[in-house]
Each structure stands twice: as C-alpha cells, then as structure tokens.
Design a protein around this motif. Structure first.
Motif, PDB file in Angstrom:
ATOM      1  N   PHE A   1       0.850  -1.177   0.000  1.00 33.68           N
ATOM      2  CA  PHE A   1       0.000   0.000   0.000  1.00 33.68           C
ATOM      3  C   PHE A   1       0.881   1.221   0.000  1.00 33.68           C
ATOM      4  N   GLN A   2       0.384   2.277  -0.578  1.00 32.45           N
ATOM      5  CA  GLN A   2       1.130   3.520  -0.654  1.00 32.45           C
ATOM      6  C   GLN A   2       0.603   4.461   0.413  1.00 32.45           C
ATOM      7  N   SER A   3       1.440   4.814   1.318  1.00 37.99           N
ATOM      8  CA  SER A   3       1.084   5.751   2.369  1.00 37.99           C
ATOM      9  C   SER A   3       2.070   6.899   2.309  1.00 37.99           C
ATOM     10  N   GLY A   4       1.577   8.128   2.413  1.00 36.81           N
ATOM     11  CA  GLY A   4       2.444   9.294   2.333  1.00 36.81           C
ATOM     12  C   GLY A   4       3.524   9.276   3.391  1.00 36.81           C
ATOM     13  N   GLY A   5       4.552  10.046   3.191  1.00 35.95           N
ATOM     14  CA  GLY A   5       5.600  10.113   4.191  1.00 35.95           C
ATOM     15  C   GLY A   5       6.896  10.621   3.616  1.00 35.95           C
ATOM     16  N   ARG A   6       7.841  10.797   4.516  1.00 37.31           N
ATOM     17  CA  ARG A   6       9.162  11.256   4.120  1.00 37.31           C
ATOM     18  C   ARG A   6       9.928  10.118   3.448  1.00 37.31           C
ATOM     19  N   PRO A   7      10.830  10.421   2.524  1.00 36.62           N
ATOM     20  CA  PRO A   7      11.612   9.377   1.858  1.00 36.62           C
ATOM     21  C   PRO A   7      12.292   8.471   2.878  1.00 36.62           C
TER      22      PRO A   7
ATOM     23  N   ARG B   1       5.251   8.435  12.651  1.00 39.13           N
ATOM     24  CA  ARG B   1       4.405   9.622  12.471  1.00 39.13           C
ATOM     25  C   ARG B   1       3.127   9.117  11.815  1.00 39.13           C
ATOM     26  N   ILE B   2       2.017   9.297  12.499  1.00 42.25           N
ATOM     27  CA  ILE B   2       0.736   8.792  12.031  1.00 42.25           C
ATOM     28  C   ILE B   2      -0.117   9.996  11.661  1.00 42.25           C
ATOM     29  N   GLU B   3      -0.532  10.038  10.395  1.00 42.60           N
ATOM     30  CA  GLU B   3      -1.150  11.227   9.839  1.00 42.60           C
ATOM     31  C   GLU B   3      -2.626  11.025   9.536  1.00 42.60           C
TER      32      GLU B   3
ATOM     33  N   VAL C   1       8.460   5.163   4.423  1.00 38.39           N
ATOM     34  CA  VAL C   1       7.159   4.767   3.911  1.00 38.39           C
ATOM     35  C   VAL C   1       6.995   3.255   4.058  1.00 38.39           C
ATOM     36  N   PRO C   2       5.976   2.803   4.804  1.00 36.52           N
ATOM     37  CA  PRO C   2       5.758   1.362   4.950  1.00 36.52           C
ATOM     38  C   PRO C   2       5.174   0.773   3.668  1.00 36.52           C
ATOM     39  N   THR C   3       5.380  -0.534   3.476  1.00 35.79           N
ATOM     40  CA  THR C   3       4.842  -1.178   2.284  1.00 35.79           C
ATOM     41  C   THR C   3       3.899  -2.332   2.609  1.00 35.79           C
ATOM     42  N   ASP C   4       3.896  -2.818   3.843  1.00 39.18           N
ATOM     43  CA  ASP C   4       3.060  -3.957   4.217  1.00 39.18           C
ATOM     44  C   ASP C   4       1.936  -3.507   5.143  1.00 39.18           C
ATOM     45  N   ALA C   5       0.733  -3.465   4.627  1.00 35.77           N
ATOM     46  CA  ALA C   5      -0.419  -3.008   5.407  1.00 35.77           C
ATOM     47  C   ALA C   5      -0.788  -3.960   6.530  1.00 35.77           C
TER      48      ALA C   5
ATOM     49  N   LYS D   1       2.734  -6.477  11.734  1.00 35.54           N
ATOM     50  CA  LYS D   1       2.357  -6.404  13.152  1.00 35.54           C
ATOM     51  C   LYS D   1       3.129  -5.304  13.865  1.00 35.54           C
ATOM     52  N   VAL D   2       4.299  -4.941  13.323  1.00 34.45           N
ATOM     53  CA  VAL D   2       5.125  -3.889  13.914  1.00 34.45           C
ATOM     54  C   VAL D   2       5.492  -2.887  12.823  1.00 34.45           C
ATOM     55  N   PHE D   3       5.243  -1.624  13.116  1.00 36.15           N
ATOM     56  CA  PHE D   3       5.662  -0.524  12.253  1.00 36.15           C
ATOM     57  C   PHE D   3       6.684   0.274  13.042  1.00 36.15           C
ATOM     58  N   GLU D   4       7.863   0.449  12.471  1.00 38.50           N
ATOM     59  CA  GLU D   4       8.913   1.157  13.201  1.00 38.50           C
ATOM     60  C   GLU D   4       9.542   2.223  12.319  1.00 38.50           C
ATOM     61  N   SER D   5       9.594   3.453  12.864  1.00 39.72           N
ATOM     62  CA  SER D   5      10.243   4.582  12.201  1.00 39.72           C
ATOM     63  C   SER D   5       9.709   4.811  10.786  1.00 39.72           C
ATOM     64  N   VAL D   6       8.379   4.788  10.661  1.00 39.63           N
ATOM     65  CA  VAL D   6       7.749   5.057   9.376  1.00 39.63           C
ATOM     66  C   VAL D   6       6.701   6.151   9.535  1.00 39.63           C
ATOM     67  N   ASP D   7       6.340   6.745   8.415  1.00 35.32           N
ATOM     68  CA  ASP D   7       5.244   7.710   8.347  1.00 35.32           C
ATOM     69  C   ASP D   7       4.089   6.997   7.657  1.00 35.32           C
ATOM     70  N   LEU D   8       2.910   7.080   8.219  1.00 32.78           N
ATOM     71  CA  LEU D   8       1.796   6.437   7.555  1.00 32.78           C
ATOM     72  C   LEU D   8       0.500   7.198   7.760  1.00 32.78           C
ATOM     73  N   SER D   9      -0.347   7.074   6.776  1.00 28.08           N
ATOM     74  CA  SER D   9      -1.682   7.632   6.844  1.00 28.08           C
ATOM     75  C   SER D   9      -2.570   6.598   7.524  1.00 28.08           C
ATOM     76  N   LEU D  10      -3.205   6.981   8.623  1.00 30.44           N
ATOM     77  CA  LEU D  10      -4.079   6.051   9.325  1.00 30.44           C
ATOM     78  C   LEU D  10      -5.214   5.599   8.411  1.00 30.44           C
TER      79      LEU D  10
END
Length: 131
Positions: free
Chosen positions: A5-11, A54-56, A14-18, A21-30
C-alpha cells in the motif's frame, strides 16, 4: 498475506506492508492503513505496535480496548487539547471513525488526527498539559 500500500511520508519512512504487526520509524496515513485492511475484511486495526512513527490524518481514531500510548505526541491542537477530542453519543461504535484496539503507540507523533472513544480515555487525553 502481504499487501502493498502507498502511504504518504518522508523518503525512507514509507511502509509497504499493510498487515505488518510492527511498524517502526515510518510515516503512515491512518486512513490508508485502515482502507487496505478493510479491503481485506478487517474492520478494526488490531494487534499492532507502532514505534517512532508519524501517524497522519485527516482522520478520527476511535480508541477501543487495550490501546496504549507511551511517550506520545498527539499533535498540533491550536493551543487547546480539547480541539483533539470528539465526544461520541456511543463510545463503542462511531460511524466514520477508524477503530483501533489492542495496539501500542510508543514514541509516536500524530498529525491531523482527532480522537474519540470511552469517557475514561477522553478524560485522560483532556488532562494532558497544553504545549
């Protein structure tokens, strides 16, 4: 199952697996995270850990059971934490919100999110000092 999935964020953040179970040091759109999970039949974001994220928004998070916020920045509030809080008529089912349960938010920052849920949670949020 991995779903990209494409979620906004700083270069580089950006996470790629929706379904991670763990998201670390990523920016994502809730909303984007919820939408990807909803399309897979999951109606609640559950059993996740978010560290240094950072959760946006824009979105309103419905905080349900077993959600923990540790060292959390709830985001800009215009000088009044009450601006982040929406009191629902029913604290367990609020149409148009993103329900979250059994999640850990550790050293996270929120941006553009409102929060709703049971009175106990909202009262704790309202007790935070305004910065």
């Amino acid at each position: 199952m991995t779903q990209s999935f494409q979620s906004g964020g700083r270069p580089g953040r950006v996470p790629t697996d929706a379904f991670a179970k763990v998201f670390e040091s990523v920016d994502l759109s809730l909303y984007d995270l919820f939408r990807a999970n909803f399309q897979a039949g999951h109606r609640i974001i559950s059993g996740r850990t978010f560290r240094n994220c950072r959760i946006e928004g824009p979105a309103v998070m419905l905080v349900l059971d077993k959600v923990n916020f540790d060292a959390t920045n709830f985001g800009p509030n215009g000088g009044d934490v009450r601006n982040l809080v929406l009191r629902p008529a029913s604290p367990t089912s609020v149409i148009g919100t993103i329900p979250v349960e059994d999640c850990q938010f550790i050293n996270c920052e929120f941006f553009g999110l409102g929060f709703t849920g049971p009175d106990q949670f909202l009262d704790q949020l309202l007790a935070l000092e305004t910065k």
